[in-house]
Design a protein around this motif. Structure first.
Motif, short mmCIF file in Angstrom:
data_model
loop_
_atom_site.label_atom_id
_atom_site.label_comp_id
_atom_site.label_asym_id
_atom_site.label_seq_id
_atom_site.Cartn_x
_atom_site.Cartn_y
_atom_site.Cartn_z
N ARG A 142 23.09 86.47 80.23
CA ARG A 142 23.16 87.60 79.29
C ARG A 142 21.88 88.39 79.43
O ARG A 142 20.89 88.09 78.76
N SER B 50 22.37 97.81 72.92
CA SER B 50 23.47 96.85 72.72
C SER B 50 23.08 95.51 73.30
O SER B 50 22.21 95.42 74.18
N ASN C 267 33.14 80.41 72.80
CA ASN C 267 32.75 81.47 71.89
C ASN C 267 32.54 80.98 70.45
O ASN C 267 32.99 81.60 69.49
N GLU D 43 26.45 91.27 77.38
CA GLU D 43 27.54 90.28 77.42
C GLU D 43 27.23 89.24 78.50
O GLU D 43 26.38 89.47 79.35
N GLU D 44 27.99 88.14 78.49
CA GLU D 44 27.81 87.13 79.54
C GLU D 44 28.41 87.63 80.86
O GLU D 44 29.52 88.14 80.89
N ARG E 19 22.39 82.23 70.76
CA ARG E 19 23.24 82.49 71.92
C ARG E 19 22.71 81.77 73.14
O ARG E 19 21.51 81.51 73.24
N GLY F 21 28.48 82.89 69.34
CA GLY F 21 29.15 83.16 70.62
C GLY F 21 28.66 82.25 71.73
O GLY F 21 28.29 82.71 72.80
#
Ligand SMILES: Nc1ncnc2c1ncn2[C@@H]1O[C@H](COP(=O)(O)OP(=O)(O)OP(=O)(O)O)[C@@H](O)[C@H]1O
Ligand SMILES: [Mg+2]
Length: 322
Positions: free
Chosen positions: A316, A302, A9, A305-306, A233, A26
């Motif tokens: 992602r 949004s 992260n 997330e992974e 990312r 991240g």
């Protein structure tokens, strides 16, 4: 077996006059002994800053603001600058696009190599250091190393200079090498040779290698795993064959579309349309949404997330490629 490097992260931001630029936001991946990880993405996606963060080379106004960089279990983000400097050039080595970042133009190759060994371990005598330097040059495919090591950097071709900088990186038998576009400046034939030389060396010496490039084709042939970066990312990472054979992120798919391949010969290279959003002002949703042909309404709301998939792939994306 625990990995040599675990990046968890990682967040590296630049505090500029125009605002906070989230160059790395991240990023997580790991590398085991003898493994090669390809870190791929367009210009400005945060690849080099990821590498610099691991090496402790991020300068003002940049700062690591979050995450951990575990090297054999030790968090490098907490090391004092002097300890980090010892780590570089011994346990962790680097290779840059321009070999002259490593080489000193006014010193013979031999002098630089002996110095690199003795700085790391002052108990090594000159003769032994010379012998090790000669062997290292031989390993990267430089013929008559005995004679060639008496030369100055400008007496080598670009490809040979890069081989010398690889030999220097390997001198102290590091556990990890970070190579940032090491073959980008070389012509295609030499590029292929250097890539395969590096692959062979890392496998043989069990050195972990992070290979940074904007060119997916370069790492496709040699990596164990590939991490695809977009706007700071990792949007998709996975085992080489799985990722190339069946990309799940629309961005990876787009990158693959722009790699020339046998069955597409003759067709123009595909381009991914649109532009990367500013890292100073990232959208609330997925950063790829404005360029994505599969976007869903939630992609604007949004950032995904992974998620770890069955085949050890980490993704992602709300709407993965089927
Ligand atoms: N010293 C700095 N100050 C402010 N922003 C910076 C600084 N260094 C890098 N950046 C920004 O960080 C982002 C990531 O840069 P980085 O060099 O990691 O990209 P990259 O993926 O290596 O690109 P390339 O393929 O062009 O080498 C970019 O938007 C860049 O402008
Ligand atoms: Mg770069």
């Amino acid at each position: 077996m625990s990995p040599i490097l675990e990046v968890r992260n990682l967040q590296t931001h630049f505090f500029t006059k125009a605002g906070v630029l989230k160059a790395v936001d991240g990023v997580s991946f790991e590398i085991g002994a003898g493994e090669i990880i390809g870190l791929v993405g367009e210009s400005g996606s945060g690849k080099s800053i990821t590498g610099f963060s691991i090496l402790g080379l991020v300068d003002e106004p940049g700062r690591i603001v979050g995450g951990q960089i575990l090297f054999k279990g030790q968090d490098l983000t907490t090391l004092a600058p002097a300890d980090m400097q010892k780590m570089r050039g011994s346990r962790i080595a680097m290779i840059f696009q321009d070999p002259m970042m490593t080489l000193n133009p006014v010193l013979r190759i031999e002098t630089q190599m002996i110095e690199a060994i003795q700085t790391h371990d002052s108990s090594v005598g000159k003769d032994e250091a010379r012998q090790r330097s000669r062997d290292a040059l031989g390993l990267v495919g430089i013929s008559s190393p005995e004679e060639r090591m008496r030369a100055y950097p400008h007496q080598f071709s670009g490809g040979m200079r890069q081989r010398v900088s690889i030999a220097i990186a390997m001198l102290n038998r590091p556990d990890l090498i970070i190579a940032d576009e090491p073959t980008t400046a070389l012509d295609v034939t030499i590029q292929g040779q250097v890539i395969h030389e590096m692959q062979k060396l890392c496998r043989k010496t069990r050195t972990a290698l992070l290979w940074i490039t904007h060119d997916l084709a370069v790492v496709a042939g040699i990596s164990n795993r590939i991490c695809v970066m977009y706007a700071g990312r990792v949007v998709e990472q996975g085992p080489n064959e799985a990722l190339i054979g069946k990309p799940m992120h629309p961005y990876t798919n787009g990158l693959l579309g722009s790699v020339p391949s046998q069955n597409r010969r003759g067709e123009p290279l595909q381009q991914i349309e649109g532009i990367v959003p500013s890292l100073l002002n990232l959208p609330a949703g997925c950063a790829f949404e404005n360029r994505c042909s599969n976007a869903l309404p939630e992609c604007r709301q949004s950032a995904p997330e992974e998620v770890t998939m069955d085949d050890q792939r980490i993704l992602r994306c709300f709407n993965r490629m089927k």
